[in-house]
Design a protein around this motif. Structure first.
Motif, PDB file in Angstrom:
ATOM      1  N   GLU A 117       0.830  -1.196   0.000  1.00 54.14           N
ATOM      2  CA  GLU A 117       0.000   0.000   0.000  1.00 54.14           C
ATOM      3  C   GLU A 117       0.870   1.254   0.000  1.00 54.14           C
ATOM      4  N   SER A 118       0.316   2.318  -0.533  1.00 51.84           N
ATOM      5  CA  SER A 118       0.968   3.622  -0.506  1.00 51.84           C
ATOM      6  C   SER A 118      -0.102   4.703  -0.599  1.00 51.84           C
ATOM      7  N   GLY A 119       0.312   5.947  -0.361  1.00 55.23           N
ATOM      8  CA  GLY A 119      -0.601   7.063  -0.537  1.00 55.23           C
ATOM      9  C   GLY A 119      -1.152   7.646   0.746  1.00 55.23           C
ATOM     10  N   GLY A 120      -0.848   7.030   1.873  1.00 55.58           N
ATOM     11  CA  GLY A 120      -1.322   7.579   3.126  1.00 55.58           C
ATOM     12  C   GLY A 120      -0.605   8.872   3.478  1.00 55.58           C
ATOM     13  N   GLY A 121      -1.098   9.520   4.525  1.00 57.72           N
ATOM     14  CA  GLY A 121      -0.474  10.762   4.957  1.00 57.72           C
ATOM     15  C   GLY A 121      -1.362  11.492   5.934  1.00 57.72           C
ATOM     16  N   SER A 122      -0.988  12.726   6.206  1.00 57.11           N
ATOM     17  CA  SER A 122      -1.761  13.582   7.101  1.00 57.11           C
ATOM     18  C   SER A 122      -2.482  14.628   6.274  1.00 57.11           C
ATOM     19  N   VAL A 123      -3.741  14.829   6.567  1.00 60.38           N
ATOM     20  CA  VAL A 123      -4.543  15.771   5.792  1.00 60.38           C
ATOM     21  C   VAL A 123      -5.565  16.434   6.712  1.00 60.38           C
ATOM     22  N   GLN A 124      -5.894  17.651   6.393  1.00 64.12           N
ATOM     23  CA  GLN A 124      -6.897  18.372   7.157  1.00 64.12           C
ATOM     24  C   GLN A 124      -8.287  17.826   6.834  1.00 64.12           C
ATOM     25  N   ALA A 125      -9.172  17.889   7.792  1.00 63.51           N
ATOM     26  CA  ALA A 125     -10.549  17.459   7.576  1.00 63.51           C
ATOM     27  C   ALA A 125     -11.135  18.169   6.357  1.00 63.51           C
ATOM     28  N   ARG A 153     -18.363   9.114   0.035  1.00 64.04           N
ATOM     29  CA  ARG A 153     -17.084   9.823   0.201  1.00 64.04           C
ATOM     30  C   ARG A 153     -15.913   9.038  -0.365  1.00 64.04           C
ATOM     31  N   PHE A 154     -15.958   7.708  -0.272  1.00 68.27           N
ATOM     32  CA  PHE A 154     -14.855   6.865  -0.729  1.00 68.27           C
ATOM     33  C   PHE A 154     -15.273   6.135  -2.005  1.00 68.27           C
ATOM     34  N   THR A 155     -14.291   5.909  -2.876  1.00 67.22           N
ATOM     35  CA  THR A 155     -14.529   5.151  -4.098  1.00 67.22           C
ATOM     36  C   THR A 155     -13.400   4.144  -4.290  1.00 67.22           C
ATOM     37  N   ILE A 156     -13.781   2.872  -4.446  1.00 65.56           N
ATOM     38  CA  ILE A 156     -12.799   1.826  -4.699  1.00 65.56           C
ATOM     39  C   ILE A 156     -12.771   1.533  -6.188  1.00 65.56           C
ATOM     40  N   SER A 157     -11.574   1.276  -6.700  1.00 67.54           N
ATOM     41  CA  SER A 157     -11.442   0.926  -8.110  1.00 67.54           C
ATOM     42  C   SER A 157     -10.187   0.077  -8.283  1.00 67.54           C
ATOM     43  N   ARG A 158     -10.085  -0.575  -9.431  1.00 61.48           N
ATOM     44  CA  ARG A 158      -8.883  -1.372  -9.693  1.00 61.48           C
ATOM     45  C   ARG A 158      -8.464  -1.230 -11.147  1.00 61.48           C
ATOM     46  N   ASP A 159      -7.176  -1.316 -11.340  1.00 63.13           N
ATOM     47  CA  ASP A 159      -6.586  -1.295 -12.674  1.00 63.13           C
ATOM     48  C   ASP A 159      -5.911  -2.640 -12.866  1.00 63.13           C
ATOM     49  N   ASN A 160      -6.581  -3.540 -13.574  1.00 62.59           N
ATOM     50  CA  ASN A 160      -6.054  -4.895 -13.728  1.00 62.59           C
ATOM     51  C   ASN A 160      -4.723  -4.907 -14.467  1.00 62.59           C
ATOM     52  N   ALA A 161      -4.557  -4.004 -15.410  1.00 64.66           N
ATOM     53  CA  ALA A 161      -3.314  -3.965 -16.181  1.00 64.66           C
ATOM     54  C   ALA A 161      -2.115  -3.607 -15.307  1.00 64.66           C
ATOM     55  N   LYS A 162      -2.370  -2.844 -14.264  1.00 64.73           N
ATOM     56  CA  LYS A 162      -1.288  -2.407 -13.369  1.00 64.73           C
ATOM     57  C   LYS A 162      -1.247  -3.213 -12.066  1.00 64.73           C
ATOM     58  N   ASN A 163      -2.128  -4.204 -11.948  1.00 64.55           N
ATOM     59  CA  ASN A 163      -2.197  -4.993 -10.695  1.00 64.55           C
ATOM     60  C   ASN A 163      -2.360  -4.092  -9.485  1.00 64.55           C
ATOM     61  N   LEU A 180      -8.125   3.422  -3.566  1.00 60.21           N
ATOM     62  CA  LEU A 180      -9.199   3.924  -2.722  1.00 60.21           C
ATOM     63  C   LEU A 180      -9.110   5.438  -2.732  1.00 60.21           C
ATOM     64  N   GLN A 181     -10.038   6.059  -3.421  1.00 54.99           N
ATOM     65  CA  GLN A 181     -10.129   7.519  -3.433  1.00 54.99           C
ATOM     66  C   GLN A 181     -10.962   7.943  -2.238  1.00 54.99           C
ATOM     67  N   MET A 182     -10.392   8.772  -1.404  1.00 64.88           N
ATOM     68  CA  MET A 182     -11.064   9.198  -0.182  1.00 64.88           C
ATOM     69  C   MET A 182     -11.247  10.708  -0.226  1.00 64.88           C
ATOM     70  N   ASN A 183     -12.479  11.140  -0.239  1.00 69.92           N
ATOM     71  CA  ASN A 183     -12.814  12.559  -0.272  1.00 69.92           C
ATOM     72  C   ASN A 183     -13.531  12.962   1.001  1.00 69.92           C
ATOM     73  N   ASN A 184     -13.544  14.268   1.259  1.00 70.60           N
ATOM     74  CA  ASN A 184     -14.234  14.802   2.442  1.00 70.60           C
ATOM     75  C   ASN A 184     -13.851  14.008   3.692  1.00 70.60           C
ATOM     76  N   LEU A 185     -12.578  13.867   3.900  1.00 70.14           N
ATOM     77  CA  LEU A 185     -12.096  13.073   5.024  1.00 70.14           C
ATOM     78  C   LEU A 185     -12.460  13.704   6.353  1.00 70.14           C
ATOM     79  N   LYS A 186     -12.697  12.838   7.327  1.00 66.70           N
ATOM     80  CA  LYS A 186     -13.076  13.261   8.664  1.00 66.70           C
ATOM     81  C   LYS A 186     -12.057  12.727   9.677  1.00 66.70           C
ATOM     82  N   GLY A 222     -10.280  17.243   3.360  1.00 67.63           N
ATOM     83  CA  GLY A 222      -9.335  16.990   2.285  1.00 67.63           C
ATOM     84  C   GLY A 222      -9.507  15.612   1.676  1.00 67.63           C
ATOM     85  N   SER A 223      -8.603  15.296   0.758  1.00 71.51           N
ATOM     86  CA  SER A 223      -8.669  14.042   0.011  1.00 71.51           C
ATOM     87  C   SER A 223      -7.322  13.343  -0.006  1.00 71.51           C
ATOM     88  N   LEU A 224      -7.384  12.028  -0.140  1.00 71.25           N
ATOM     89  CA  LEU A 224      -6.208  11.201  -0.355  1.00 71.25           C
ATOM     90  C   LEU A 224      -6.596  10.068  -1.298  1.00 71.25           C
TER      91      LEU A 224
END
Length: 127
Positions: A6-14, A66-76, A80-86, A16-18
């Motif tokens: 996994e990657s893409g985590g971090g700190s974000v203000q309420a 708020r969240f959307t899951i998706s996959r790219d089979n070609a890239k394995n 997880l798009q996370m919007n309006n984080l709380k 925000g998005s990751l």
């Protein structure tokens, strides 16, 4: 054996998005039910979002809209798009896929079996 990273985590203000990513060492996402889970300190692990074999998606009530899951089979890769984080979204986030020794979990309307887990990526949302 399959590695999930996994990657893409971090700190974000309420508010925000990751976008989290989970890359598999080989192509196991194409014909499998795969998912994102999270675990906050002192709490049980919970399923957040899943995408089934047919591509149908399902979400925990707490993240619907708020969240959307998706996959790219070609890239394995699973996303997880996370919007309006709380602040209550703060947790370690893990991706999961079927493996040799599975345990079942229900996320929304999908019940799937998971045996491979990533090491997790931390998401911290501050107010």
């Amino acid at each position: 054996q399959v590695q999930l990273v996994e990657s893409g985590g971090g700190s974000v203000q309420a508010g925000g998005s990751l976008r989290l990513s989970c890359t598999a060492s080989r192509n196991i996402f194409r014909s499998a039910c795969v998912a994102w889970f999270r675990q906050a300190p002192g709490k049980e692990r919970e399923g957040v979002a899943a995408v089934g074999v047919t591509g149908s998606t399902s979400y925990a009530d707490s993240v619907k809209g708020r969240f959307t899951i998706s996959r790219d089979n070609a890239k394995n890769t699973l996303y997880l798009q996370m919007n309006n984080l709380k602040p209550e979204d703060t947790a370690m986030y893990y991706c999961a896929a079927p493996g040799p020794q599975n345990s079942a979990a229900t996320i929304g309307t999908l019940t799937c079996a998971f045996g491979y887990w990533g090491q997790g990526t931390q998401v911290t949302v501050f107010s």
